[in-house]
Structures are given as structure tokens and as C-alpha cells.
Design a protein around this motif. Structure first.
Motif, PDB file in Angstrom:
ATOM      1  N   UNK A   8       0.827  -1.211   0.000  1.00  0.00           N
ATOM      2  CA  UNK A   8       0.000   0.000   0.000  1.00  0.00           C
ATOM      3  C   UNK A   8       0.858   1.257   0.000  1.00  0.00           C
ATOM      4  N   UNK A   9       1.996   1.221   0.696  1.00  0.00           N
ATOM      5  CA  UNK A   9       2.916   2.358   0.692  1.00  0.00           C
ATOM      6  C   UNK A   9       3.381   2.660  -0.725  1.00  0.00           C
ATOM      7  N   UNK A  10       3.764   1.636  -1.464  1.00  0.00           N
ATOM      8  CA  UNK A  10       4.215   1.815  -2.842  1.00  0.00           C
ATOM      9  C   UNK A  10       3.064   2.299  -3.718  1.00  0.00           C
ATOM     10  N   UNK A  11       1.907   1.670  -3.584  1.00  0.00           N
ATOM     11  CA  UNK A  11       0.757   2.057  -4.400  1.00  0.00           C
ATOM     12  C   UNK A  11       0.367   3.516  -4.167  1.00  0.00           C
ATOM     13  N   UNK A  12       0.372   3.950  -2.914  1.00  0.00           N
ATOM     14  CA  UNK A  12       0.038   5.348  -2.611  1.00  0.00           C
ATOM     15  C   UNK A  12       1.086   6.304  -3.181  1.00  0.00           C
ATOM     16  N   UNK A  13       2.341   5.901  -3.113  1.00  0.00           N
ATOM     17  CA  UNK A  13       3.419   6.752  -3.606  1.00  0.00           C
ATOM     18  C   UNK A  13       3.252   7.048  -5.096  1.00  0.00           C
ATOM     19  N   UNK A  14       2.725   6.075  -5.843  1.00  0.00           N
ATOM     20  CA  UNK A  14       2.574   6.251  -7.288  1.00  0.00           C
ATOM     21  C   UNK A  14       1.118   6.471  -7.698  1.00  0.00           C
TER      22      UNK A  14
END
Length: 638
Positions: free
Chosen positions: A304-310
């Protein structure tokens, strides 16, 4: 993406029954929900099920050249098809569609078997050359797409999956005892064997010709010695790798349908998502599976951290032990015993993604190309032990080994220390074989009613490289040629195609993979850190924490699940049909289950292998089709 099947006869004037092809195509309907095609000519018949990704309206199969003398059915994607098509058109070839697969017919007409080296993509195909009376079967370099074959009276049959071959009348159903031994060793059956003695897998990077009743199989590609590329600094290698990754991801996003991504939050999948987000004008759809109360197994927060970042459109699903109820369907999807427990969440997340779009990208292949697995670091950790005199190391290792259970992973700090000492005295091949094996030779001998030696597939690929290659390079070669194709890629192909989902693997793009493979090991593995050059290449485009995140793999708390709810599966094994029919020793199966349930050893993966085999064996005895929910077999497991 498609499913293919066919029959070719030694008698050029023989008749292939259309009903055979229809039955085989029906068994592959999940691989191609968008259409079916059957083509029959004297001595040959081809069948195709299509998942329409490129040229949905005009790209139906079988595909052919201008005069119909070359006909092809095909499963995969050719990413350089536009360039090849333009080249062929300049040479006078005329195309009927915009689909990538039509290139195969014209390129074969121009170059013959040599055309395979020109293909950039993932593929398995069958091509009929009517003028020569020759069938050509071919599979891509890394085995992303599957292909099975079997001799039948008077000819040869082939298909994308084993279940389609089993629709043919008279195909032998006897098990291959060496394949069963291999299965208990690796949790899968390595190519070219299958669990059935009558059928074979075409190995990655191989082609098979059938002409005038004779088979001829050769390798058109195999792993070259690694580390033989041009000398580059870390900065130079990272810069070139990043540009190659960027171009490769863009090429893999080409489709006439939406494309998303599997995302675990690890380095490989995060890199793919980062570059997709850079290339896409729309938010990328990402898909993750997690576990409730499973500690390090649950990767939802990192994803989720990666998905939110992009700014991705992120989707999550949860796996728990209720997923075991889908075991009969999962086993049926794989056709033969396959006990990598990560197939369960892969099956679940594929179902989630398939409800949103037909194509996703994944990060598979990064561990093999960039030395990402634990055993590479483990080798580095044990290197100092080689400096100890044998007179000191041997008794220390013997003492450590005496305190370890014969089967199962050592737990706790003391257990891990003893395992480390026990492994220190082993040669690198023995150490590697132990790390990738589920059951060792003694454990297999105890379980199998009629023990036989396995194929030694891991040792063969470990020894494949020429003299001078080091242990890390040899492990990487074995992983690339064995575990990648027959475990990782098989898992993803069957679990995704069961839901009509195409999975593309940019890390295994031939040009990118060749560049990565040729880099020296020192740019990939330094001390206890793997994927060194990949980390350096993407260090400034990923969110904080991804580079430092410890590799977790796509594990499943299978041991805990089996302990928490033993009623169904223990009854299933206690009444094992495979044991009753003389394949397993009932007392050994019972003893292994009791040790795990009592907590005397961590034997979850070994038990899972036996449970999968038992379910597969019962389905095989009934014709290979899963029963519906609520039937006795499913009730016993759920």
C-alpha cells in the motif's frame, strides 16, 4: 494469450478426428475465454482457445501465411512483432491481421527454425509446414509459457496443459515413479518429465520437430556462462539497467486492453509499478494479497505504501485458512502435483485481478537474474568456514547435525546456529540441494512405498556451467533453468490462466535478461546484500524503505494453518488412497503428521506436499476434474 492443442499423424493422409480437437480445446477454455478455433487437414489438426489482447477483432487463430502452407497456433506475446512485421512486409510478405502471432508464420517462411532467436517475448507455439510435412513445437527461453506433448499410436499430440492431452482416448495414466520422487524433493516435477509416464514437458528454450513419424528435439537457447559482459562500473551498469528496464516495461504494456500489476511491495514488483506509473497516462491498477495476523507473511502495508506513492488504484484481498477449501480446484488447475504453497495466494490474487482487467505485469525473474535468494547470501555467510581446518570443522558439523531433526526446519536461534554449523562442512552443491529441497533422500525413502532415485535435476543444472564458474553462478544457473520455469513460472501461469488472466514478466524480457545475466556477480551480490545493481538503478525512484526491506518471498503460513484445523486434512491422509494403492507408506505419513501436530518439528511444507499429492491422486483416479463445493472430497479438506 491462448491455449493450444493438436494432433499430427505420421501418415500424411491420415485423419485426425475433429472430436479429439474439440475435447482438447474444451479442456483449455479457461486459457482462452474469447473464442475457439479448430483446423483440420490431412494428417494434422490444430485447436486454439483465445484470450484477445492484441487485435481483439481480427487476430483469431489458427494463423497462416498467404497461401496457407504454414499454419500456426500460438500462446504468448511477441513484443518486437511490429519491427519484425515491417521488415517482412518490406520483403513482400502480406499480413491479414494486426495480431503479433501472425509474424510467426511469415518469419518461419523466411528463416526457418533460426527465426526463434529473433523473437522477443514469451511464447509456446505449434507450427505446421505443409510442404515439408513437418510439425514444429517451440517454447520460449525461460519457459514462461507451457507446452506438453505425448506420443500416441501413429503420431504425436501436444497441448498447453496436461489435462488437454488426457482428453485423448488411450493416453496412458500410469505414474512416473522418478517424477514422484522429484515432486517430493522439489514440490514440483522438473521438465522434461511429468507425473504421467506417457507425457512430457517441452523444456524451456527447446524446439521439437515431428516429420515422417520421427521426433527430433534440440535446444535453440540455453543459459550462457554468466558474468561475461563488457566490464562496467556499478554506476555504468545501474544507468544502463535503468534505461533497459524503462524500455522493457513500456514494451510489455503494449496491448489493446487494460494492463495492471501484481504488487507485493518488494523491490522487483515495486520497480515494475514505478516504471508503469511513469509510462502510463492513467493510474495503474495494482493487486496485493495479504494474511490476517500472520506477521512477516502479510505484505499489505508495504504494498500500500508503494501504491500510494505512485497514485495507483490499489486492490487488496485476504487469504486465510478457508482458502484450503479451494484446494481441489487449485490442484485441478495444475494437472500434476504442485506443492509450492504460494500457489494459494497467487490463485486468489489472480481471481481478484481478473475481475478488473485481462493483463497484469509481475516482477518474477528478478531473484534469478540479480542473486536475490537467501541461499546466495547463505553461501556468503558460510565462506569463512572454509578457512577452518577439516580436523576442527568436521566434528563441529557432526555435533551440530546430531541435534537437528532429520526432516524439518530448525527453529529458534540455537536451531539456526546448529543448521549453520551442519551446513558449513558440506560442499556448495550439497548445501544448495539441501536448501531447495523439501524432503531429502532418507525422508523420501521412508515415505515412498517403492523408493527410486530422483532425476538429479538440480545437480545437473548446477554442473551445467563450464569449469571456472563459482558456486553462486552455479546456483543462479540452476535456479534460472529449473526452479524458475518449473516452479515460479508454472505457478503464475496456471493460477492466473485458471481465471483467464495473462501475466507478463518484464524482468525476463530476452534483451534485459541477457544484459543482467552477463553482469559480474560482484555487481549483484556484495557481502550479504543481493540485487546490488538493481537497487542502485532504482534507488531514487522508489519510496523510502523499499530498498532496505528484507526479502520475504511470497510465503504462506501453511504449517500454522494445518495445525489450527487438522480435522479435515488428517482424515484425508489417514485414509490415503495413494497409500492404499501402494505409492506411500501409511505409517510414515502418520508419523510425519503426528510430529507436526505435536510441535516436535516444523513440517508444514512436507505435509502440504503429501496433501496436494493425495488430492491430485484422487482427482486423477476420477478423471482429473474437480468436484463441486459440498462434495465429500471438498468437505474433508474445508
Amino acid at each position: 494469450m491462448c491455449g493450444l492443442a493438436g494432433v499430427v499423424l505420421a501418415d500424411r493422409e491420415g485423419r485426425v478426428e475433429r472430436a479429439w480437437l474439440e475435447a482438447m480445446a474444451a479442456a483449455l477454455a479457461h486459457r482462452g475465454p474469447d473464442g475457439e478455433a479448430i483446423w483440420v487437414a490431412p494428417g494434422v489438426g490444430l485447436a486454439s482457445r483465445r484470450l484477445a489482447v492484441i487485435d481483439p477483432a481480427g487476430g483469431g487463430q489458427p494463423l497462416a501465411n498467404e497461401d496457407g502452407s504454414i499454419v500456426c497456433v500460438y500462446n504468448g506475446e511477441i513484443y518486437n512483432f511490429a519491427g519484425l512485421r515491417a521488415e517482412l512486409e518490406r520483403a513482400g510478405h502480406r499480413f491479414r491481421s494486426r495480431t503479433d502471432g501472425e509474424v510467426l508464420c511469415h518469419l518461419y517462411e523466411a528463416e526457418g527454425d533460426a527465426m526463434l532467436a529473433r523473437l522477443r517475448g514469451m511464447f509456446a507455439f505449434a507450427l505446421w509446414d505443409a510442404q515439408r510435412g513437418r510439425l514444429l513445437l517451440a517454447r520460449d527461453r525461460f519457459g514462461v509459457k507451457p507446452l506438453y506433448h505425448a506420443r500416441i499410436p501413429g503420431g504425436l499430440a501436444f497441448a498447453s496443459e496436461l489435462k488437454a492431452l488426457q482428453r485423448l482416448p488411450g493416453l496412458g495414466r500410469d505414474l512416473d515413479p522418478v517424477a514422484l520422487s522429484d515432486y517430493l524433493t522439489y514440490l514440483y516435477v522438473p521438465a522434461p518429465r511429468t507425473i504421467l509416464a506417457a507425457a512430457s514437458k517441452l523444456e524451456p528454450g527447446s524446439l521439437l520437430g515431428f516429420q515422417h513419424g520421427r521426433l527430433e528435439q534440440t535446444r535453440w537457447w540455453q543459459p550462457p556462462p554468466p558474468g561475461e559482459g563488457a566490464p562496467l562500473t556499478l554506476e555504468e551498469a545501474a544507468a544502463e539497467l535503468r534505461e533497459r528496464l524503462r524500455e522493457t516495461v513500456r514494451a510489455h504494456m503494449v496491448a489493446d486492453v487494460p494492463v495492471g500489476a501484481f504488487l507485493s511491495g518488494g523491490l522487483d514488483s515495486s520497480t515494475i509499478v514505478a516504471l508503469m506509473a511513469e509510462a502510463s497516462p492513467h493510474p495503474v491498477k495494482t493487486f496485493t494479497v495479504g494474511f490476517h495476523n500472520a506477521g512477516s507473511y502479510d505484505e499489505r502495508a508495504a504494498a500500500k505504501t508503494v501504491a500510494n506513492h505512485f497514485d495507483c488504484h490499489h486492490h487488496e484481498t485476504i487469504a486465510d485458512r478457508s482458502l484450503l477449501a479451494q484446494l481441489p480446484s487449485l490442484v485441478a488447475a495444475f494437472d500434476e502435483p504442485f506443492a509450492d504453497s504460494s500457489a494459494l495466494p497467487t490463485y486468489l490474487v489472480s481471481s481478484l485481478a481478473a475481475r478488473e482487467l485481462p493483463v497484469v505485469l509481475s516482477g518474477d525473474g528478478g531473484d534469478e537474474l540479480f542473486c536475490g535468494y537467501d541461499w546466495y547470501r547463505y553461501h556468503q555467510l558460510l565462506r569463512p568456514a572454509g578457512l577452518l581446518p577439516p580436523a576442527l570443522l568436521a566434528p563441529l558439523a557432526a555435533w551440530a547435525a546430531a541435534g537437528l531433526p532429520p526432516v524439518g526446519r530448525a527453529t529458534g536461534a540455537a536451531g539456526r546456529a546448529r543448521r549453520l554449523l551442519a551446513d558449513a562442512a558440506l560442499d556448495p552443491l550439497a548445501r544448495y540441494s539441501r536448501r531447495i529441497s523439501c524432503l531429502g533422500e532418507q525422508a523420501r525413502a521412508a515415505l515412498l512405498a517403492d523408493p527410486v532415485a530422483g532425476s538429479g535435476a538440480a545437480a545437473a543444472w548446477y554442473a551445467f556451467l563450464p569449469d571456472g564458474a563459482g558456486p553462486v553462478e552455479r546456483m543462479a544457473c540452476a535456479d534460472l533453468a529449473l526452479g524458475l520455469a518449473d516452479d515460479m513460472l508454472t505457478k503464475v501461469d496456471r493460477a492466473s490462466m485458471a481465471h483467464g488472466l495473462e501475466v507478463r514478466v518484464p524482468m525476463l524480457d530476452p534483451a534485459l535478461a541477457a544484459f543482467a545475466w552477463a553482469l559480474p556477480t560482484s555487481l549483484k551480490l556484495r557481502r550479504l546484500t543481493g540485487k546490488r545493481v538493481l537497487r542502485h538503478a532504482v534507488r531514487d525512484i522508489l519510496p523510502p524503505g523499499v530498498l532496505q526491506r528484507r526479502k520475504r518471498g511470497f510465503g504462506v503460513p501453511i504449517g500454522r494453518w494445518l495445525r489450527e484445523d487438522p480435522a479435515g486434512w488428517s482424515v484425508l491422509l489417514a485414509g490415503s488412497q495413494a497409500a492404499a494403492d501402494g505409492y506411500l507408506r501409511p505409517a510414515a505419513v502418520k508419523a510425519l503428521a503426528e510430529r507436526h501436530l505435536a510441535g516436535r518439528a516444523e513440517l508444514g511444507h512436507q505435509l502440504w506436499a503429501l496433501l496436494v499429492f493425495e488430492v491430485w491422486y484422487r482427482l486423477h483416479a476420477e478423471g482429473g476434474e474437480p468436484r463441486n463445493a459440498g462434495t465429500p472430497l471438498l468437505a474433508e479438506i474445508a
